[in-house]
Design a protein around this motif. Structure first.
Motif, short mmCIF file in Angstrom:
data_model
loop_
_atom_site.label_atom_id
_atom_site.label_comp_id
_atom_site.label_asym_id
_atom_site.label_seq_id
_atom_site.Cartn_x
_atom_site.Cartn_y
_atom_site.Cartn_z
N GLU A 34 0.80 -1.11 0.12
CA GLU A 34 0.08 -0.09 -0.03
C GLU A 34 0.89 1.35 -0.01
OE1 GLU A 34 -0.24 -2.34 2.82
OE2 GLU A 34 -1.70 -3.44 1.70
N LEU A 35 1.89 1.17 0.73
CA LEU A 35 2.85 2.56 0.77
C LEU A 35 3.93 2.41 -0.30
CD1 LEU A 35 3.27 2.32 4.62
CD2 LEU A 35 1.93 3.63 3.22
N ALA A 36 4.16 1.52 -1.28
CA ALA A 36 5.06 1.45 -2.32
C ALA A 36 4.98 2.37 -3.32
CB ALA A 36 5.26 0.29 -2.79
N ASP A 37 5.84 3.16 -3.81
CA ASP A 37 5.37 4.08 -5.09
C ASP A 37 6.21 3.42 -6.12
OD1 ASP A 37 8.38 4.37 -4.43
OD2 ASP A 37 8.10 6.42 -4.22
N TYR A 38 6.28 4.11 -7.29
CA TYR A 38 6.86 3.65 -8.50
C TYR A 38 8.37 3.14 -8.37
CZ TYR A 38 8.37 3.45 -13.45
OH TYR A 38 8.84 3.09 -14.50
N ASP A 39 9.07 3.88 -7.66
CA ASP A 39 10.62 3.54 -7.46
C ASP A 39 10.69 2.33 -6.89
OD1 ASP A 39 11.30 5.82 -9.12
OD2 ASP A 39 11.21 7.02 -6.99
N ASP A 40 9.80 2.08 -5.73
CA ASP A 40 9.83 0.93 -4.97
C ASP A 40 9.65 -0.33 -5.83
OD1 ASP A 40 10.64 2.18 -2.53
OD2 ASP A 40 8.27 2.64 -2.02
N LYS A 41 8.67 -0.14 -6.74
CA LYS A 41 8.08 -1.35 -7.62
C LYS A 41 9.24 -1.56 -8.53
CE LYS A 41 3.53 -0.70 -6.47
NZ LYS A 41 2.11 -1.31 -6.99
N ILE A 42 9.96 -0.50 -9.36
CA ILE A 42 11.18 -0.84 -10.05
C ILE A 42 12.35 -1.67 -9.39
CG2 ILE A 42 12.83 0.47 -11.39
CD1 ILE A 42 10.16 0.17 -12.71
N ALA A 43 12.58 -1.08 -8.19
CA ALA A 43 13.52 -1.57 -7.30
C ALA A 43 13.39 -3.27 -7.01
CB ALA A 43 13.79 -0.74 -6.00
N GLN A 44 12.01 -3.27 -6.54
CA GLN A 44 11.66 -4.90 -6.23
C GLN A 44 11.99 -5.62 -7.53
OE1 GLN A 44 7.49 -5.13 -5.11
NE2 GLN A 44 8.16 -6.63 -3.59
N GLU A 45 11.51 -5.22 -8.83
CA GLU A 45 11.61 -5.90 -10.21
C GLU A 45 13.42 -6.07 -10.31
OE1 GLU A 45 9.66 -3.87 -13.23
OE2 GLU A 45 7.63 -3.93 -12.30
N ARG A 46 14.02 -5.17 -9.83
CA ARG A 46 15.54 -5.20 -10.16
C ARG A 46 16.19 -6.42 -9.21
NH1 ARG A 46 18.64 -0.23 -9.89
NH2 ARG A 46 20.13 -1.37 -10.86
N SER A 47 15.73 -6.35 -7.99
CA SER A 47 16.08 -7.29 -7.15
C SER A 47 15.88 -8.61 -7.57
CB SER A 47 15.43 -7.07 -5.65
OG SER A 47 15.71 -7.91 -4.73
N LYS A 48 14.61 -8.75 -7.99
CA LYS A 48 14.16 -10.27 -8.44
C LYS A 48 14.86 -10.39 -9.58
CE LYS A 48 9.30 -9.89 -6.93
NZ LYS A 48 8.04 -9.89 -7.49
N ALA A 49 15.18 -9.69 -10.63
CA ALA A 49 16.14 -10.00 -11.51
C ALA A 49 17.33 -10.40 -11.22
CB ALA A 49 15.88 -8.97 -12.73
N ALA A 50 17.93 -9.77 -10.14
CA ALA A 50 19.45 -9.94 -9.97
C ALA A 50 19.47 -11.11 -9.03
CB ALA A 50 19.83 -8.88 -8.75
N ASP A 51 18.44 -11.68 -8.24
CA ASP A 51 18.28 -13.02 -7.55
C ASP A 51 18.23 -14.07 -8.48
OD1 ASP A 51 18.42 -11.82 -4.99
OD2 ASP A 51 16.14 -11.98 -4.71
N LYS A 52 17.34 -13.86 -9.61
CA LYS A 52 17.75 -14.95 -10.84
C LYS A 52 18.79 -15.22 -11.41
CE LYS A 52 14.52 -16.09 -14.61
NZ LYS A 52 13.51 -15.78 -15.55
N ARG A 53 19.52 -13.82 -11.83
CA ARG A 53 20.71 -14.15 -12.41
C ARG A 53 21.98 -14.72 -11.34
NH1 ARG A 53 19.93 -8.77 -13.74
NH2 ARG A 53 21.27 -8.09 -12.15
N ALA A 54 21.75 -14.25 -10.21
CA ALA A 54 22.62 -15.12 -9.32
C ALA A 54 22.52 -16.60 -9.08
CB ALA A 54 22.47 -14.37 -7.75
N LYS A 55 20.97 -17.19 -9.07
CA LYS A 55 20.78 -18.22 -8.94
C LYS A 55 21.18 -19.06 -10.17
CE LYS A 55 16.87 -21.39 -7.96
NZ LYS A 55 15.44 -21.56 -7.97
N ASN A 56 21.22 -18.51 -11.27
CA ASN A 56 21.33 -19.35 -12.62
C ASN A 56 22.95 -19.35 -12.43
OD1 ASN A 56 19.04 -19.49 -13.50
ND2 ASN A 56 18.84 -17.60 -14.74
N ASN A 57 23.73 -18.23 -12.10
CA ASN A 57 25.12 -18.53 -12.21
C ASN A 57 25.69 -19.42 -11.03
OD1 ASN A 57 25.36 -16.52 -14.00
ND2 ASN A 57 25.66 -14.73 -12.68
#
Length: 60
Positions: A34-57
């Motif tokens: 509820e308190l998340a803004d646009y920047d928070d959502k972008i940061a969350q997507e980037r974090s998920k992508a980084a976790d996925k890359r780290a898991k693949n590596n």
């Protein structure tokens, strides 16, 4: 008095390990959708992508 005199194990397990069910991924984050803004959502997507890359590596 030998060199190894002070390196003797005192207990049953000298280097006890943390059980797997008590380990965390190191993330301690509270997130309110509820308190998340646009920047928070972008940061969350980037974090998920980084976790996925780290898991693949780590699997290679």
């Amino acid at each position: 008095m030998g060199r190894d005199e002070h390196n003797k194990s005192r207990g049953r397990n000298r280097l006890a390990q943390t059980p797997k069910n008590q380990k965390s991924d190191g993330r301690d984050i509270e997130f309110s959708e509820e308190l998340a803004d646009y920047d928070d959502k972008i940061a969350q997507e980037r974090s998920k992508a980084a976790d996925k890359r780290a898991k693949n590596n780590s699997q290679k």
